[in-house]
Design a protein around this motif. Structure first.
Motif, PDB file in Angstrom:
ATOM      1  N   ASN A   8     -11.545  -1.767   6.222  1.00 33.26           N
ATOM      2  CA  ASN A   8     -10.333  -1.835   7.037  1.00 33.26           C
ATOM      3  C   ASN A   8     -10.794  -1.869   8.495  1.00 33.26           C
ATOM      4  OD1 ASN A   8      -8.435  -0.743   8.904  1.00 33.26           O
ATOM      5  ND2 ASN A   8      -7.296   0.298   7.294  1.00 33.26           N
TER       6      ASN A   8
ATOM      7  N   GLU B 141      -8.195   3.452  -0.455  1.00 29.73           N
ATOM      8  CA  GLU B 141      -8.629   3.570   0.933  1.00 29.73           C
ATOM      9  C   GLU B 141      -8.921   5.019   1.304  1.00 29.73           C
ATOM     10  OE1 GLU B 141      -5.755   1.745   3.528  1.00 29.73           O
ATOM     11  OE2 GLU B 141      -6.752   2.421   5.363  1.00 29.73           O
TER      12      GLU B 141
ATOM     13  N   LYS C  85       0.880   5.559   0.311  1.00 28.47           N
ATOM     14  CA  LYS C  85       0.098   6.734   0.672  1.00 28.47           C
ATOM     15  C   LYS C  85       0.090   7.686  -0.507  1.00 28.47           C
ATOM     16  CE  LYS C  85      -0.710   5.786   5.071  1.00 28.47           C
ATOM     17  NZ  LYS C  85      -2.077   5.639   5.604  1.00 28.47           N
TER      18      LYS C  85
ATOM     19  N   ASN D 187      -6.089   8.843   3.099  1.00 27.85           N
ATOM     20  CA  ASN D 187      -6.387   9.449   4.402  1.00 27.85           C
ATOM     21  C   ASN D 187      -7.198  10.742   4.272  1.00 27.85           C
ATOM     22  OD1 ASN D 187      -3.413   8.000   5.229  1.00 27.85           O
ATOM     23  ND2 ASN D 187      -5.110   7.724   6.657  1.00 27.85           N
TER      24      ASN D 187
ATOM     25  N   ASP E 221      -3.754   4.647  -0.230  1.00 36.41           N
ATOM     26  CA  ASP E 221      -4.499   5.188   0.916  1.00 36.41           C
ATOM     27  C   ASP E 221      -4.338   6.704   0.917  1.00 36.41           C
ATOM     28  OD1 ASP E 221      -5.687   5.794   3.340  1.00 36.41           O
ATOM     29  OD2 ASP E 221      -4.384   4.517   4.565  1.00 36.41           O
TER      30      ASP E 221
ATOM     31  N   ASP F  93     -11.709   3.401   6.072  1.00 34.07           N
ATOM     32  CA  ASP F  93     -10.900   3.300   7.286  1.00 34.07           C
ATOM     33  C   ASP F  93     -11.485   4.298   8.289  1.00 34.07           C
ATOM     34  OD1 ASP F  93      -8.940   3.613   9.270  1.00 34.07           O
ATOM     35  OD2 ASP F  93      -7.267   3.933   7.918  1.00 34.07           O
ATOM     36  N   GLU F  94     -11.090   5.576   8.184  1.00 40.87           N
ATOM     37  CA  GLU F  94     -11.463   6.616   9.150  1.00 40.87           C
ATOM     38  C   GLU F  94     -12.955   6.678   9.473  1.00 40.87           C
ATOM     39  OE1 GLU F  94      -8.983   6.915   7.017  1.00 40.87           O
ATOM     40  OE2 GLU F  94      -7.584   8.527   7.530  1.00 40.87           O
TER      41      GLU F  94
ATOM     42  N   LYS G 299       0.871  -1.182   0.000  1.00 39.44           N
ATOM     43  CA  LYS G 299       0.000   0.000   0.000  1.00 39.44           C
ATOM     44  C   LYS G 299       0.900   1.221   0.000  1.00 39.44           C
ATOM     45  CE  LYS G 299      -2.367   2.009   3.985  1.00 39.44           C
ATOM     46  NZ  LYS G 299      -3.347   1.713   5.071  1.00 39.44           N
TER      47      LYS G 299
ATOM     48  N   LYS H  98      -9.661  -1.608  12.343  1.00 43.55           N
ATOM     49  CA  LYS H  98      -8.649  -1.288  13.358  1.00 43.55           C
ATOM     50  C   LYS H  98      -9.371  -1.388  14.688  1.00 43.55           C
ATOM     51  CE  LYS H  98      -5.883   1.918  10.556  1.00 43.55           C
ATOM     52  NZ  LYS H  98      -5.653   3.339  10.227  1.00 43.55           N
TER      53      LYS H  98
END
Ligand code: OSB
Ligand code: MG
Length: 369
Positions: free
Chosen positions: A260, A213, A163, A190, A188, A238-239, A161, A262
């Motif tokens: 994802n 992502e 960024k 973010n 990803d 994710d977030e 992966k 976490k």
């Protein structure tokens, strides 16, 4: 178990290399370690909050506050039959998933140690190995990125992966694809893009990425659904996923095709398992994210990934990529075939090196029943 004592330590571990994402650059891992004691045994949970609120709103400061003033008082002195009873106890506290998770994860680790079994047993997983992937931060140049990709591919990682952020996206992917046309690759962002960037993100479709992502807002699923309708590439969230209910809503509106997980972001192991179970029932693949954890949190992630719905390699890579000296012995290593052996010892299954924990501790506080 009856939780008698909770200790929180603040630790600082220097990172071997700075890790850069669209939201910032970090040179050390600053985190809270939660130690929960019952019946003469202690379990350990690593909190994934940072000093700053640039990934998600919680910080080490808010976690310490919420643990001290709200969560510890709810847990201390209470007899519980299983750590899964903690999440309902904590439910009155809204949000603060990372704080809840750190305490609940420590209780699960304690439960496994009490029973003398590896953590995966307390989670309903299995022994053996897990497939490992790697997350490469933003680099100074395309050349440096290509070098890193080469190193990690050679190390055996099963997917890579990278960024991305505006201005550092298509060019990076195209450069990697020119050299590695078949590499299992994903990106990803973010939350660095807006829905108006859809035409640009659509150009990524030409590069056969496994997924993209969290391209859009950290607290958004509606725009992600609109984007997913315009992309061939799968969106992974994710977030914006903090619970199984969030995952259900995101899937219902088509905001993503991959999730994802976490543990820290969803409030603990019980909720992580609930997200896993929901996605599995709907045929949606999940993978385990990472937060540059020390060996304690890293091993917790290894155990979680033995659940059957984790069909994609996650972001759990070798300790040595991040730390000169990890807090655990042996460190997490990745085998040449890109796998990590699941420990068989009690709890996380590798020894915590207390000399190193003491050296890294900058603050500690304990509460009793
Ligand atoms: O978005 O997955 C992310 C690290 C810090 C904060 C957020 C993320 C990450 C990573 C690194 O991608 C994963 C890891 O190697 O632990
Ligand atoms: Mg991410």
């Amino acid at each position: 178990m009856k939780i008698e004592r909770i200790e929180v330590r603040r630790l600082r571990l220097p990172l071997r290399f700075p890790f850069e994402t669209s939201f910032g650059r970090t040179t050390s891992k600053d985190f809270l370690l939660v130690c929960v004691s019952a019946d003469g045994i202690t379990g350990y949970g690593e909190c994934v909050a940072d000093d700053d609120p640039f990934y998600l709103p919680e910080t080490n400061g808010t976690v310490l506050h919420v643990l001290r003033d709200f969560l510890a008082p709810l847990a201390l002195g209470r007899e519980i039959a299983h750590p899964r009873e903690l999440a309902p106890l904590f439910a009155r506290v809204r949000g603060h998933e990372m704080a809840k998770a750190a305490l609940e994860m420590a209780a699960y680790e304690l439960e496994a140690r009490q029973k003398g079994v590896p953590l995966y047993r307390a989670l309903g997983g299995r022994g053996g190995t897990i497939g490992s992937g790697v997350s490469i931060g933003l680099q100074g140049s395309v050349g440096e990125l290509l070098e890193k990709v080469e190193v990690e591919k050679e190390a055996g990682y099963r997917r890579i992966k990278i960024k991305i952020k505006p201005g550092h996206d298509l060019e990076l992917v195209a450069a990697i694809r020119a050299v590695h046309p078949d590499l299992p690759l994903m990106v990803d962002a973010n939350s660095a893009y807006a829905l108006s960037d859809a035409p640009l993100l659509r150009e990524l479709d030409a590069h056969a990425l496994m997924m993209i992502e969290q391209p859009l807002g950290w607290d958004d699923i509606v725009d992600h659904a609109a984007l997913q309708r315009q992309l061939e590439t799968s969106v992974c969230l994710d977030e914006s996923i903090h619970s199984a209910a969030d995952a259900r809503r995101a899937l219902d509106i088509g905001a993503c095709r991959v999730v994802n997980i976490k543990v820290g972001r969803v409030g603990g192991f019980a909720e992580a398992i609930a997200v896993h179970d929901l996605c599995r029932a709907r045929g949606v693949p999940v993978w385990c994210g990472g937060m540059l954890e020390s060996g304690i949190g890293r091993l917790a992630n290894v155990h979680l990934q033995t659940l059957p719905g984790f069909t994609l390699p996650g972001d759990t890579s070798a300790s040595a990529r991040y730390f000169e000296e990890d807090l655990i012995d042996p460190p997490v290593v990745v085998l040449p075939q890109g796998t990590i052996a699941v420990p068989e010892g009690p709890g996380i299954g590798h020894a915590i090196v207390w000399r190193r924990v003491e050296k890294a501790t900058t603050f500690q506080e304990a509460w009793k029943a």
